[in-house]
Design an enzyme around this catalytic site. Structure first.
Site: not given
Length: 261
Positions: A172, A168, A201, A203, A103, A50, A76
């Site tokens: 995706k 994005y 979701v 988060t 992910n 991460d 990164d």
């Protein structure tokens, strides 16, 4: 949106995951942290990367206190060499990976007019490119093991025509192409590859940045189920696909979106 409180879920255990090595990209927070935690609780040997050092360190400390030691590194993923080096170093430390979960992602908002070639390249370097090169790095080890499972995190956002992040959405939407484009060749070595596409979701980041009154109305209008999606809901589907229970599932997309799409 919520109704009466739910009883605590009685989740399944997957004995085939015990002792297996798992690599998660973007595992320090959000859905990624739920994945790392879920695999660790199944007895898997987990490694993650991460870019958020504080969250990653906190997660690793929490797991260590619970008796789960994990391998992790600050990385990164825009740096492909660093990404593949992390995978190779982790494999040297805990063994060839039976499971890879791609992910890592960033759904920063932007408009068509604001995108420059540099911004485009940056978005693809986070949301599209790392998955391919992570797969490239783990496949030799999976072949040595006699098989494996790759789970690519997609999104239902582009499928419901969300308008706030065209780059994005493009990245995706390509996840399904990656999954289906590699399934036949990887399958010859009993390496399965699937897409898990989450809905919205809840988060910490999503709640902080995007969940407002209008968002609550969107959830109520579009989800078939009344409860908000949580990171652990995505983890449960990923566990199934990673385990021997999903041994004949490949080239597929599995949606976890409470019926939105």
């Amino acid at each position: 949106m919520s109704r009466a409180p739910l009883a605590a879920p009685d989740y399944a255990s997957f004995p085939s995951l015990r002792g297996r090595a798992v690599f998660v990209t973007g595992g320090g927070s959000g859905i990624g942290a739920a994945l790392v935690l879920a695999f660790a609780e199944q007895g898997a040997r987990v490694a993650f990367i991460d870019i958020d050092e504080a969250s990653s360190r906190s997660l690793a400390h929490h797991l260590a206190e619970a008796g789960h030691k994990v391998w992790w590194r600050l990385c990164d993923v825009r740096d492909v060499a660093a990404l593949q080096a992390a995978i190779n170093d982790a494999a040297m430390a805990i063994g060839d990976f039976h499971v890879l979960v791609n992910n890592v992602a960033s759904d920063d908002r932007h408009t068509l007019e604001s995108v420059t070639p540099e911004y485009w390249d940056q978005r693809m370097a986070i949301n599209e490119r790392p998955a391919f090169f992570a797969i490239q790095a783990v496949v030799p080890g999976m072949r040595r093991l006699g098989g494996g499972s790759v789970i690519n995190l997609g999104s239902t956002g582009w499928q419901t025509k969300a308008a706030a992040y065209p780059c994005y959405a493009i990245a995706k939407s390509s996840v399904n192409g990656l999954t289906r484009g590699l399934a036949a060749s990887l399958g010859q070595d009993r390496i399965r590859i699937n897409t898990v596409s989450p809905g919205w979701v809840m988060t910490q980041r999503q709640v902080k940045l995007w969940l407002d009154a209008a968002g609550e109305q969107e959830l109520a209008r579009n989800q078939c189920l009344p409860d908000k999606l949580q990171p652990e809901d995505i983890a449960r589907m990923v566990l199934f696909l990673a385990s021997d229970d999903g041994r004949m599932c490949t080239a597929q997309e599995f949606k976890v979106d409470a019926g939105w799409s």
